[in-house]
Motif scaffolding. Sequence first.
Motif, PDB file in Angstrom:
ATOM      1  N   GLY A 105      53.546  38.721  32.125  1.00 50.84           N
ATOM      2  CA  GLY A 105      53.195  37.963  33.325  1.00 50.84           C
ATOM      3  C   GLY A 105      52.931  38.858  34.528  1.00 50.84           C
ATOM      4  N   LEU A 106      52.297  38.253  35.553  1.00 47.80           N
ATOM      5  CA  LEU A 106      51.899  39.008  36.751  1.00 47.80           C
ATOM      6  C   LEU A 106      53.107  39.562  37.507  1.00 47.80           C
ATOM      7  N   GLY A 107      54.163  38.757  37.614  1.00 50.06           N
ATOM      8  CA  GLY A 107      55.366  39.217  38.321  1.00 50.06           C
ATOM      9  C   GLY A 107      55.907  40.473  37.649  1.00 50.06           C
ATOM     10  N   LEU A 125      46.367  44.059  44.807  1.00 49.60           N
ATOM     11  CA  LEU A 125      44.990  43.590  44.632  1.00 49.60           C
ATOM     12  C   LEU A 125      44.811  43.280  43.156  1.00 49.60           C
ATOM     13  N   LEU A 126      44.611  42.033  42.805  1.00 47.11           N
ATOM     14  CA  LEU A 126      44.448  41.708  41.388  1.00 47.11           C
ATOM     15  C   LEU A 126      43.114  42.262  40.895  1.00 47.11           C
ATOM     16  N   GLY A 127      43.202  42.941  39.747  1.00 45.29           N
ATOM     17  CA  GLY A 127      42.038  43.666  39.225  1.00 45.29           C
ATOM     18  C   GLY A 127      40.891  42.778  38.785  1.00 45.29           C
ATOM     19  N   ASP A 128      41.133  41.478  38.645  1.00 44.37           N
ATOM     20  CA  ASP A 128      40.007  40.636  38.215  1.00 44.37           C
ATOM     21  C   ASP A 128      39.497  39.722  39.323  1.00 44.37           C
ATOM     22  N   ASP A 129      39.980  39.919  40.530  1.00 44.85           N
ATOM     23  CA  ASP A 129      39.426  39.185  41.676  1.00 44.85           C
ATOM     24  C   ASP A 129      38.578  40.154  42.493  1.00 44.85           C
ATOM     25  N   ILE A 130      37.300  39.852  42.608  1.00 44.54           N
ATOM     26  CA  ILE A 130      36.437  40.709  43.422  1.00 44.54           C
ATOM     27  C   ILE A 130      36.134  39.957  44.713  1.00 44.54           C
ATOM     28  N   LYS A 165      43.724  26.046  38.654  1.00 43.62           N
ATOM     29  CA  LYS A 165      43.479  27.441  38.234  1.00 43.62           C
ATOM     30  C   LYS A 165      44.264  28.460  39.059  1.00 43.62           C
ATOM     31  N   TYR A 166      44.952  27.984  40.127  1.00 41.33           N
ATOM     32  CA  TYR A 166      45.507  28.930  41.098  1.00 41.33           C
ATOM     33  C   TYR A 166      46.970  28.653  41.451  1.00 41.33           C
ATOM     34  N   GLY A 167      47.543  29.617  42.168  1.00 37.22           N
ATOM     35  CA  GLY A 167      48.775  29.354  42.894  1.00 37.22           C
ATOM     36  C   GLY A 167      48.363  28.595  44.147  1.00 37.22           C
ATOM     37  N   ILE A 168      49.054  27.486  44.449  1.00 39.23           N
ATOM     38  CA  ILE A 168      48.671  26.657  45.606  1.00 39.23           C
ATOM     39  C   ILE A 168      49.843  26.646  46.595  1.00 39.23           C
ATOM     40  N   VAL A 185      53.204  26.635  44.373  1.00 43.37           N
ATOM     41  CA  VAL A 185      53.225  26.046  43.028  1.00 43.37           C
ATOM     42  C   VAL A 185      52.149  26.733  42.196  1.00 43.37           C
ATOM     43  N   GLU A 186      52.550  27.238  41.032  1.00 43.30           N
ATOM     44  CA  GLU A 186      51.586  27.930  40.171  1.00 43.30           C
ATOM     45  C   GLU A 186      50.815  26.920  39.330  1.00 43.30           C
ATOM     46  N   LYS A 187      49.504  26.946  39.470  1.00 41.97           N
ATOM     47  CA  LYS A 187      48.586  26.107  38.696  1.00 41.97           C
ATOM     48  C   LYS A 187      49.060  24.658  38.532  1.00 41.97           C
ATOM     49  N   PRO A 188      49.187  23.957  39.668  1.00 44.73           N
ATOM     50  CA  PRO A 188      49.656  22.555  39.592  1.00 44.73           C
ATOM     51  C   PRO A 188      48.549  21.638  39.063  1.00 44.73           C
ATOM     52  N   ALA A 198      44.386  27.950  48.052  1.00 45.36           N
ATOM     53  CA  ALA A 198      44.699  28.676  46.814  1.00 45.36           C
ATOM     54  C   ALA A 198      44.891  30.166  47.065  1.00 45.36           C
ATOM     55  N   VAL A 199      45.838  30.735  46.335  1.00 46.46           N
ATOM     56  CA  VAL A 199      46.144  32.167  46.398  1.00 46.46           C
ATOM     57  C   VAL A 199      45.011  32.924  45.695  1.00 46.46           C
ATOM     58  N   MET A 200      44.457  33.927  46.404  1.00 47.95           N
ATOM     59  CA  MET A 200      43.239  34.559  45.905  1.00 47.95           C
ATOM     60  C   MET A 200      43.361  36.029  45.480  1.00 47.95           C
ATOM     61  N   GLY A 201      44.508  36.435  45.024  1.00 46.18           N
ATOM     62  CA  GLY A 201      44.580  37.775  44.422  1.00 46.18           C
ATOM     63  C   GLY A 201      44.706  38.947  45.375  1.00 46.18           C
ATOM     64  N   ARG A 202      45.102  38.703  46.627  1.00 44.14           N
ATOM     65  CA  ARG A 202      45.382  39.797  47.557  1.00 44.14           C
ATOM     66  C   ARG A 202      46.678  39.449  48.288  1.00 44.14           C
ATOM     67  N   TYR A 203      47.609  40.387  48.271  1.00 43.87           N
ATOM     68  CA  TYR A 203      48.929  40.133  48.863  1.00 43.87           C
ATOM     69  C   TYR A 203      49.401  41.377  49.604  1.00 43.87           C
ATOM     70  N   ILE A 204      50.182  41.186  50.657  1.00 45.37           N
ATOM     71  CA  ILE A 204      50.992  42.268  51.232  1.00 45.37           C
ATOM     72  C   ILE A 204      52.425  41.811  50.966  1.00 45.37           C
ATOM     73  N   LYS A 247      33.755  36.284  50.360  1.00 47.23           N
ATOM     74  CA  LYS A 247      33.477  35.520  49.141  1.00 47.23           C
ATOM     75  C   LYS A 247      34.267  36.106  48.003  1.00 47.23           C
ATOM     76  N   ARG A 248      34.903  35.242  47.225  1.00 39.95           N
ATOM     77  CA  ARG A 248      35.728  35.741  46.126  1.00 39.95           C
ATOM     78  C   ARG A 248      35.104  35.334  44.791  1.00 39.95           C
ATOM     79  N   TYR A 249      35.118  36.261  43.866  1.00 35.94           N
ATOM     80  CA  TYR A 249      34.585  36.010  42.530  1.00 35.94           C
ATOM     81  C   TYR A 249      35.698  36.249  41.514  1.00 35.94           C
TER      82      TYR A 249
HETATM   83  C1  G1P Z   1      47.028  34.739  39.304  1.00 38.78           C
HETATM   84  C2  G1P Z   1      48.168  34.116  40.114  1.00 38.78           C
HETATM   85  C3  G1P Z   1      47.669  32.880  40.861  1.00 38.78           C
HETATM   86  C4  G1P Z   1      46.453  33.224  41.711  1.00 38.78           C
HETATM   87  C5  G1P Z   1      45.356  33.869  40.831  1.00 38.78           C
HETATM   88  C6  G1P Z   1      44.192  34.368  41.669  1.00 38.78           C
HETATM   89  O1  G1P Z   1      46.705  33.864  38.252  1.00 38.78           O
HETATM   90  O2  G1P Z   1      49.237  33.815  39.270  1.00 38.78           O
HETATM   91  O3  G1P Z   1      48.707  32.386  41.673  1.00 38.78           O
HETATM   92  O4  G1P Z   1      45.946  32.080  42.349  1.00 38.78           O
HETATM   93  O5  G1P Z   1      45.878  34.987  40.090  1.00 38.78           O
HETATM   94  O6  G1P Z   1      43.204  34.938  40.878  1.00 38.78           O
HETATM   95  P1  G1P Z   1      45.797  34.330  36.986  1.00 38.78           P
HETATM   96  O7  G1P Z   1      44.371  34.145  37.431  1.00 38.78           O
HETATM   97  O8  G1P Z   1      46.144  35.749  36.700  1.00 38.78           O
HETATM   98  O9  G1P Z   1      46.166  33.392  35.885  1.00 38.78           O
END
Ligand code: G1P
Length: 286
Positions: A105-107, A125-130, A165-168, A185-188, A198-204, A247-249
Amino acid sequence: MKAVIPAAGLGTRFLPMTKNSPKEMLPIIDKPAIQYVVEEAVNSGINDIVIVTGRGKEVIENHFDIAYELEKILEERNDKEKLEEVRKISEIAEIFYVRQKMPLGLGHAIYVAKKHIDNETFAVLLGDDIIVAEEPCTKQIMKIYEKYNASIIAVQEVERKDVTKYGIIECEELDDGVYKIKNLVEKPSMHEAPSNLAVMGRYILTPSIFECIEKTKPGKNNEIQLTDALNLLLKKEDIYAYKFKGKRYDLGDKFDWLRINIELALQREEFKQKLMELIRKIASEE
Ligand code: G1P
């Protein structure tokens, strides 16, 4: 500030391409996706980057390493432009690699970078969010961090049908685009979602997140979710969200991958006209 780029995911949404090559190496025109993410960190002033990899991800390390044979050949050919392009990648930042041995998992992926981060606030920075933005998204949230001195999460509004699809976040708006988070809430499901932010893959994140991850039990999909660890952090510290500009992809999504390739190609002089002509031709034939 240091950055952590988790890049250990299996990329199952992009099969069969990702059967034997990491999704982070998918090309966006002529650069692998992860290079855009590393460049975003560097353009935000971060030079110390930990990439969390896993089995089969060695090609990412090779991409940011010196390609001695290639450089030698380019030197012999006196191809200065390509040589500079290739060298630049290996000099872009100080990059360290840690492996996440199991996809827990991501955590958990972020937790494996703990020793390197030490006791400092860091960026993720999540590697799959551009994210394509005039001012890098990471820089935007770093500025909000300077003001609030607490963890900051980049968010964007999504259509109601996409909340799954997201953390909300559940929040109250404080300032223009800044929110105080009350819960995540993760993917409600659509009816459970507390908002459409929605949480978009960038955090401090402040380093207290590590103790929270330690205490986090497997959640959604039986994975140690960063979202759940953030809810534990909320009990000790404030967390803010910022509606960033850009813009996020999502690289996991095949259509988003097509879209970013087309949209970025339209911004390049060498392709713009030819691509527009092609698009018009296809549209007129529809
Ligand atoms: C992860 C996070 C999710 C976030 C998302 C953004 O999910 O768990 O909260 O909204 O990235 O891309 P994943 O896409 O890895 O399932």
